[in-house]
Scaffold this motif. Structure first.
Motif, PDB file in Angstrom:
ATOM      1  N   ILE A 129       0.631  -1.264  -0.119  1.00  0.00           N
ATOM      2  CA  ILE A 129      -0.174  -0.026  -0.123  1.00  0.00           C
ATOM      3  C   ILE A 129       0.842   1.362   0.025  1.00  0.00           C
ATOM      4  N   LEU A 130       0.492   2.402  -0.920  1.00  0.00           N
ATOM      5  CA  LEU A 130       1.302   3.516  -0.994  1.00  0.00           C
ATOM      6  C   LEU A 130       0.566   4.707  -0.295  1.00  0.00           C
ATOM      7  N   SER A 131       1.295   5.298   0.323  1.00  0.00           N
ATOM      8  CA  SER A 131       0.846   6.355   1.340  1.00  0.00           C
ATOM      9  C   SER A 131       1.852   7.523   1.221  1.00  0.00           C
TER      10      SER A 131
ATOM     11  N   GLY B 279      -2.233   4.925  -3.058  1.00  0.00           N
ATOM     12  CA  GLY B 279      -1.965   3.963  -4.094  1.00  0.00           C
ATOM     13  C   GLY B 279      -1.827   2.522  -3.540  1.00  0.00           C
ATOM     14  N   LEU B 280      -1.585   1.635  -4.709  1.00  0.00           N
ATOM     15  CA  LEU B 280      -1.569   0.293  -4.512  1.00  0.00           C
ATOM     16  C   LEU B 280      -0.576  -0.466  -5.467  1.00  0.00           C
ATOM     17  N   LEU B 281       0.471  -1.187  -5.256  1.00  0.00           N
ATOM     18  CA  LEU B 281       1.362  -2.031  -5.985  1.00  0.00           C
ATOM     19  C   LEU B 281       1.225  -3.378  -5.750  1.00  0.00           C
ATOM     20  N   ALA B 282       0.853  -3.960  -6.674  1.00  0.00           N
ATOM     21  CA  ALA B 282       0.763  -5.506  -6.601  1.00  0.00           C
ATOM     22  C   ALA B 282       1.706  -6.288  -7.620  1.00  0.00           C
ATOM     23  N   VAL B 283       2.423  -7.200  -7.296  1.00  0.00           N
ATOM     24  CA  VAL B 283       3.463  -8.012  -8.185  1.00  0.00           C
ATOM     25  C   VAL B 283       3.060  -9.350  -8.024  1.00  0.00           C
ATOM     26  N   SER B 284       2.667  -9.867  -9.511  1.00  0.00           N
ATOM     27  CA  SER B 284       2.278 -11.243  -9.784  1.00  0.00           C
ATOM     28  C   SER B 284       3.440 -11.708 -10.588  1.00  0.00           C
ATOM     29  N   ALA B 285       3.457 -12.906 -11.033  1.00  0.00           N
ATOM     30  CA  ALA B 285       4.393 -13.625 -11.992  1.00  0.00           C
ATOM     31  C   ALA B 285       4.450 -13.133 -13.433  1.00  0.00           C
ATOM     32  N   ASP B 286       3.202 -12.483 -13.656  1.00  0.00           N
ATOM     33  CA  ASP B 286       3.117 -12.050 -15.091  1.00  0.00           C
ATOM     34  C   ASP B 286       2.894 -10.745 -15.322  1.00  0.00           C
TER      35      ASP B 286
ATOM     36  N   SER C 130       4.297   0.137   2.040  1.00  0.00           N
ATOM     37  CA  SER C 130       4.259  -0.692   3.164  1.00  0.00           C
ATOM     38  C   SER C 130       4.917  -2.026   3.148  1.00  0.00           C
ATOM     39  N   LYS C 131       5.187  -2.844   4.254  1.00  0.00           N
ATOM     40  CA  LYS C 131       5.625  -4.052   3.987  1.00  0.00           C
ATOM     41  C   LYS C 131       4.819  -5.027   3.115  1.00  0.00           C
TER      42      LYS C 131
END
Length: 291
Positions: free
Chosen positions: A7-9, A23-30, A108-109
């Protein structure tokens, strides 16, 4: 495969450590998913003692967004890293991101979600964490860089506070040998101006644009001493060119060589800059010349 969420603050008060989630950052395989609330960014000035925080945050977010797009272009490498070394999305990785933006933005962590994200999944989590729907702004590949900036300079009321497409007279501004112009110039304490440079052009065109902008900056410095007025760095609107091209090499060199005269900003930051002009006490630069 797992997905990692962060989570981005933004810290709006250095004394009380107040933060606003934007904001929000999400990391997946693709894919790396990233999004932020432009509405909340625009409201930051009201919650912070720094009246320019929205402009600065918008510039940082645009750089992060560009980096995310770069990661997605090298998808096979990203997949390999995820499979062989989970630690690149560990707490240390997000600490790197936090250091990258000097602590103003905070990631965030990372939180592990035990399934692979789709676009719809990201939209759902974005709504839950940020409190509004996720709207991804799609770029129109057919538009030129100039066409993308044009609406940002055509806002209602802006022409009352700035000179648009201002032409410098060689008889007034020392160092200018022929008529040359700049998209926007205004005054609010200091002289503030905006230049646009399209880094998709041929290198020789880019170089000539940079040289001309440097001459304009020097001419403004000379003019300002006559009227006892300061001059801010010229804001240079840009979009980062493709990696491993002559244009990108020139882009990197320009940022290094012209850091004392230019401030390189993305179109999103131009949007915030012109909004700030409309809200604050700016006046036309030409009044200094004729007055």
């Amino acid at each position: 495969m797992k997905t990692f969420l962060s989570i981005l603050s933004v810290k709006t008060n250095s004394f009380s450590s107040e933060k606003i989630v934007i904001g929000l950052l999400a990391v997946s395989a693709d894919k790396v998913h990233f999004g932020y609330s432009k509405n909340k960014v625009n409201l930051l000035n009201k919650f912070s003692s720094d009246e320019k925080i929205s402009l600065f945050v918008e510039s940082l977010l645009s750089q992060i967004k560009s980096s995310v797009k770069g990661e997605n272009k090298e998808l096979s490498n990203l997949q390999m890293n995820l499979i062989t070394d989970k630690s690149i999305f560990s707490e240390e990785y997000f600490n790197y991101l936090n250091n990258y933006n000097n602590g103003l933005l905070h990631f965030s962590k990372p939180l592990e979600v035990n399934y692979e994200f789709s676009e719809n999944d990201f939209s759902k989590y974005f709504k839950n964490f940020i409190g509004e729907p996720f709207i991804e702004l799609k770029k129109d590949s057919k538009k030129t860089f100039h066409q993308k900036l044009k609406p940002l300079l055509n806002k209602e009321g802006l022409s009352n506070k700035v000179d648009l497409h201002y032409t410098f007279n060689p008889n007034i501004f020392k160092g200018i040998l022929k008529d040359c112009s700049i998209p926007l110039i205004t005054k609010n304490g200091n002289i503030n101006s905006l230049q646009e440079i399209d880094f998709t052009n041929k290198p020789v065109t880019i170089a000539n644009n940079l040289y001309e902008t440097k001459i304009i900056h020097d001419a403004l410095k000379g003019f300002s001493t006559k009227i006892d007025c300061g001059v801010s760095k010229i804001k240079v609107a840009f979009e980062e060119p493709k990696l491993d091209t002559e244009q990108h090499k020139m882009f990197d060199l320009a940022i290094k060589e012209y850091s004392d005269q230019f401030e390189f900003i993305t179109p999103d930051a131009v949007d915030s800059f012109t909004d700030n002009i409309l809200e604050k006490n700016y006046s036309k630069f030409s009044l200094l010349v004729t007055g």
